[in-house]
Design a protein around this motif. Structure first.
Motif, PDB file in Angstrom:
ATOM      1  N   ALA A 375     -36.386 -52.871 -68.263  1.00 17.55           N
ATOM      2  CA  ALA A 375     -36.242 -51.492 -67.794  1.00 17.55           C
ATOM      3  C   ALA A 375     -37.200 -51.200 -66.642  1.00 17.55           C
ATOM      4  CB  ALA A 375     -36.492 -50.524 -68.949  1.00 17.55           C
ATOM      5  N   GLN A 376     -38.457 -51.629 -66.776  1.00 16.72           N
ATOM      6  CA  GLN A 376     -39.430 -51.403 -65.710  1.00 16.72           C
ATOM      7  C   GLN A 376     -39.001 -52.105 -64.431  1.00 16.72           C
ATOM      8  OE1 GLN A 376     -43.921 -51.503 -66.249  1.00 16.72           O
ATOM      9  NE2 GLN A 376     -43.627 -53.424 -65.140  1.00 16.72           N
ATOM     10  N   ARG A 377     -38.480 -53.312 -64.556  1.00 12.73           N
ATOM     11  CA  ARG A 377     -38.053 -54.061 -63.379  1.00 12.73           C
ATOM     12  C   ARG A 377     -36.922 -53.337 -62.654  1.00 12.73           C
ATOM     13  NH1 ARG A 377     -37.653 -58.294 -65.894  1.00 12.73           N
ATOM     14  NH2 ARG A 377     -39.772 -59.049 -65.488  1.00 12.73           N
ATOM     15  N   LYS A 378     -36.019 -52.736 -63.412  1.00 12.07           N
ATOM     16  CA  LYS A 378     -34.910 -52.007 -62.794  1.00 12.07           C
ATOM     17  C   LYS A 378     -35.417 -50.785 -62.023  1.00 12.07           C
ATOM     18  CE  LYS A 378     -31.339 -53.399 -66.105  1.00 12.07           C
ATOM     19  NZ  LYS A 378     -30.386 -52.941 -67.142  1.00 12.07           N
ATOM     20  N   LEU A 379     -36.401 -50.073 -62.597  1.00 12.87           N
ATOM     21  CA  LEU A 379     -36.933 -48.893 -61.909  1.00 12.87           C
ATOM     22  C   LEU A 379     -37.673 -49.286 -60.641  1.00 12.87           C
ATOM     23  CD1 LEU A 379     -37.423 -45.843 -61.875  1.00 12.87           C
ATOM     24  CD2 LEU A 379     -39.490 -46.231 -63.236  1.00 12.87           C
ATOM     25  N   VAL A 380     -38.496 -50.327 -60.708  1.00  5.01           N
ATOM     26  CA  VAL A 380     -39.258 -50.750 -59.534  1.00  5.01           C
ATOM     27  C   VAL A 380     -38.330 -51.265 -58.444  1.00  5.01           C
ATOM     28  CG1 VAL A 380     -41.059 -52.302 -58.700  1.00  5.01           C
ATOM     29  CG2 VAL A 380     -41.297 -51.212 -60.930  1.00  5.01           C
ATOM     30  N   ALA A 381     -37.228 -51.878 -58.841  1.00  2.95           N
ATOM     31  CA  ALA A 381     -36.254 -52.334 -57.840  1.00  2.95           C
ATOM     32  C   ALA A 381     -35.690 -51.145 -57.068  1.00  2.95           C
ATOM     33  CB  ALA A 381     -35.128 -53.110 -58.522  1.00  2.95           C
ATOM     34  N   LEU A 382     -35.509 -50.013 -57.751  1.00  5.10           N
ATOM     35  CA  LEU A 382     -35.055 -48.807 -57.061  1.00  5.10           C
ATOM     36  C   LEU A 382     -36.135 -48.288 -56.116  1.00  5.10           C
ATOM     37  CD1 LEU A 382     -33.292 -46.998 -60.049  1.00  5.10           C
ATOM     38  CD2 LEU A 382     -32.177 -47.990 -58.040  1.00  5.10           C
ATOM     39  N   PHE A 383     -37.397 -48.339 -56.562  1.00  8.11           N
ATOM     40  CA  PHE A 383     -38.492 -47.914 -55.682  1.00  8.11           C
ATOM     41  C   PHE A 383     -38.471 -48.697 -54.368  1.00  8.11           C
ATOM     42  CE2 PHE A 383     -41.409 -46.829 -59.553  1.00  8.11           C
ATOM     43  CZ  PHE A 383     -40.687 -45.669 -59.766  1.00  8.11           C
ATOM     44  N   GLU A 384     -38.191 -49.971 -54.448  1.00 11.58           N
ATOM     45  CA  GLU A 384     -38.275 -50.848 -53.277  1.00 11.58           C
ATOM     46  C   GLU A 384     -36.966 -50.934 -52.503  1.00 11.58           C
ATOM     47  OE1 GLU A 384     -40.818 -52.192 -51.993  1.00 11.58           O
ATOM     48  OE2 GLU A 384     -42.366 -52.087 -53.542  1.00 11.58           O
ATOM     49  N   SER A 385     -35.936 -50.260 -52.985  1.00 15.04           N
ATOM     50  CA  SER A 385     -34.634 -50.334 -52.335  1.00 15.04           C
ATOM     51  C   SER A 385     -34.637 -49.581 -51.009  1.00 15.04           C
ATOM     52  CB  SER A 385     -33.563 -49.747 -53.256  1.00 15.04           C
ATOM     53  OG  SER A 385     -32.345 -49.585 -52.572  1.00 15.04           O
ATOM     54  N   ASP A 386     -34.011 -50.164 -49.993  1.00 20.77           N
ATOM     55  CA  ASP A 386     -33.904 -49.488 -48.695  1.00 20.77           C
ATOM     56  C   ASP A 386     -33.131 -48.181 -48.800  1.00 20.77           C
ATOM     57  OD1 ASP A 386     -35.351 -51.414 -47.380  1.00 20.77           O
ATOM     58  OD2 ASP A 386     -33.601 -52.557 -46.724  1.00 20.77           O
TER      59      ASP A 386
END
Length: 644
Positions: A375-386
């Motif tokens: 779950a944390q990985r999915k949220l951080v991926a959104l943070f880093e998304s262009d």
């Protein structure tokens, strides 16, 4: 009137009737007050249920849009009549849960609807009237609407989630805010409110044209919202790179390096949490040669979290319910989930900062642990998304403000050859929102035409200035003086010595006090080097001039000449003339000044000396400054009030 069990204040019994001290019997007074509020219109009786367990009424569908049940005590605690709440502040006198208030007295007897007015009668004969519109508004927006919020107050602007494609940084010009003016123009007030509104809606804004001076971020903040938030980093902190990645106080942080920094919120380990951060770019030499260095990145973490809720509710709920650990070497530790919700289910904060940990606990099973990290990985991926990230490279004179637990910030690395200097500080949400509300009110009416020279100043204004000067001096002078001393704390004021100038002042004063010197000597010792960072060569004159009207002439002379006497103790090491002080051998204050320097000043560089705290000396400083100016020289030309 039967008022015993439902009364909200202290009871007394007179003639068998309970009444409240200082007010009429509460039901009678409530009726008097409510009669003046609104004329009755056609009424509709409402369904009231008062079973053995619970008492409530039901608002009809044509009013609430659905079947809305209101608990009797929910209604009662919102009563704003003079018997239940102080009329001006509208603050309730006591809780309805106060011992002695029987729940049976808080049960509904009947209720009716008259237009927008909901009239409820209780078992103790008390009447409560509420606006149905306000009830529905509070139900829809619990956090921003309530019984204690003035009806004319503006609601908090609705948050506007954003992505890179839908958002451009709100830009404001420093000149247009007129922060140098106590009474800004209407246009400047609108600009200030628009700036604060941007922070409340989108969480970020940039101000351009801010003067590139140290401390300007503090002046900016105080002029804009008044209050500031001090932490162990100080009121204002410098963001400069160094090889040791430490600030001048020795505090370590990635911000003090030239490395890139990942997305984070500041101070996730702190309670209460930081609401807003300001960063002001003062200097950036070499900026144009490497355009990709030191780029700031911002992301709306609320928008990212809402995307996760919409696409993977299970992961969202894991991050809302799993407290993780945030740490600082201060040391400070807190445990909070990454996503925090308000009571209405909306997102209130997002905590994320790799540099402060966010360490997960050991969960009951490794499968749960795996689900958490997924779950944390999915949220951080959104943070880093262009899709969500916007970029802005601060230029000297630009100041960015952002909501610390909504808008995460990051930066790319930059060359160590660059000179990059930012200053930052923090402010709280209540300062932003309060000022936003204040700016909604009309500007204060302009006063009479101001005079422009002292020759034109009328007698009443001279008297007013004198009175205000006197009040200000009583209230603020000592704190200003001690503020100068406090500013001498820290490594930057050691200047190669074993103690900083603040410690040196306290040591000197402590030695003088323990030797039995007078209050004048002790205060002079405390403040003798207060001007050293401003004008080293004659810093004694600064302290001497400040204290001259209030201290004995001998102490004044000592302060003004002590630099010359001090040279006898260190001049030899520097190849200087160590006998210069001897030219004053015939002066009446020579012996005292020699004793002061030899016993108290030149010995006050002991890092292990047990000196007294500033609070011990504060009453002495207050005593000195409370004296009549130039008490020792009655015919002094400056003895009278001087305002020009």
């Amino acid at each position: 009137v039967v008022a015993s069990s439902g009364c909200m204040r202290e009871h007394r019994t007179v003639g068998g009737v309970f009444w409240q001290r200082g007010v009429l019997p509460h039901a009678a007074k409530a009726r008097q007050w409510w009669r003046a509020q609104a004329a009755c219109v056609s009424t509709e009786q409402l369904e009231v249920s008062s079973g053995s367990e619970v008492s409530f009424l039901t608002l009809p569908k044509h009013v609430s849009g659905g079947e809305l049940r209101l608990h009797a005590q929910w209604i009662r605690e919102r009563c704003g009549c003079p018997a239940c709440a102080e009329p001006v502040s509208r603050q309730p006198y006591v809780s309805i849960s106060t011992p002695g208030i029987s729940p049976k007295s808080l049960r509904l007897a009947n209720a009716e609807l008259s237009g927008d007015l909901l009239l409820c009668r209780f078992a103790d004969s008390h009447e409560v009237r509420l606006s149905v519109g306000r009830v529905l508004e509070e139900h829809a927006s619990f956090r921003s609407t309530g019984a204690l919020i003035a009806p004319q107050a503006s609601a908090i602007p609705s948050r506007e989630p954003w992505t890179a494609a839908t958002f451009s940084l709100p830009l404001f010009e420093h000149e247009g805010l007129e922060l140098h003016r106590d009474n800004p123009s209407d246009a400047a007030r609108r600009q200030r409110r628009a700036l604060l509104g941007s922070l409340l809606k989108t969480g970020v804004a940039v101000v351009r044209g801010v003067p590139c001076f140290k401390g300007e971020v503090l002046r900016f903040s105080r002029a804009l919202v008044g209050q500031v938030r001090e932490t162990h980093w100080g009121v204002v902190f410098d963001v400069k790179s160094s090889a040791a990645a430490r600030d001048t106080e020795g505090n370590a942080d990635q911000a003090f390096s030239s490395d890139g920094i990942a997305f984070h919120a500041d101070n996730t380990y702190r309670r209460p949490m930081i609401d807003y951060q300001l960063l002001h770019c003062i200097q950036w030499l070499g900026r144009d040669e490497r355009p990709d260095d030191g780029v700031n990145r911002f992301v709306d973490a609320f928008a990212c979290a809402e995307r996760l809720r919409a696409t993977d509710k299970a992961s969202f709920e894991i991050l809302c319910s799993t407290p993780v650990k945030w740490e600082s070497d201060a040391p400070m530790v807190s445990c909070e989930p990454l996503i925090q919700l308000s009571n209405d289910g909306g997102i209130s904060r997002v905590f994320f900062s790799a540099k402060s940990g966010g360490f997960a606990p050991i969960l009951p099973s490794v499968e749960e642990q795996e689900r958490y990290y997924t779950a944390q990985r999915k949220l951080v991926a959104l943070f880093e998304s262009d899709e969500f990230v916007i970029r802005h490279r601060l230029s000297p004179g630009e100041l960015v403000i952002f909501a610390n637990t909504r808008v995460l910030h990051a930066r790319t690395g930059f060359s160590q050859q660059m000179t990059r200097h930012l200053q930052g500080m923090y402010i709280d949400h209540d300062a932003v929102y309060r000022t936003y509300q204040q700016l909604a009110a009309p500007a204060p009416a302009a006063g009479k035409a101001a005079w422009t020279s002292l020759m034109e100043c009328p007698a009443e204004d001279v008297e007013l200035m004198g009175r205000l000067y006197a009040e200000d001096q009583v209230n603020n002078r000592v704190q200003r003086v001690l503020g100068m001393l406090n500013a001498q704390r820290g490594l930057h004021t050691k200047l190669g010595a074993t103690v900083d100038l603040y410690q040196h002042g306290l040591q000197t004063a402590t030695r003088a006090h323990r030797a039995g010197e007078s209050v004048d000597v002790v205060v002079g010792a405390l403040l003798h080097d207060i001007g050293e960072l401003y004008s080293p060569s004659n810093h004694g004159d600064i302290a001497a001039a400040m204290l001259a009207p209030y201290i004995e002439p001998a102490v004044h002379w000592c302060l003004a000449h002590h630099e010359i006497f001090q040279m006898q103790f260190y001049g030899k090491q520097m190849g200087l003339d160590t006998t210069m002080f001897e030219q004053y051998e015939d002066h009446e204050h020579f012996a005292f000044t020699q004793r002061f320097c030899e016993l108290y000043d030149q010995t006050a560089f002991d890092a292990h000396y047990d000196y007294l705290p500033l609070s011990f000396f504060t009453p002495m400083v207050e005593e000195v400054f409370s004296r009549t100016a130039y008490w020792h020289t009655p015919d002094h030309p400056k003895r009278g009030l001087v305002t020009g």
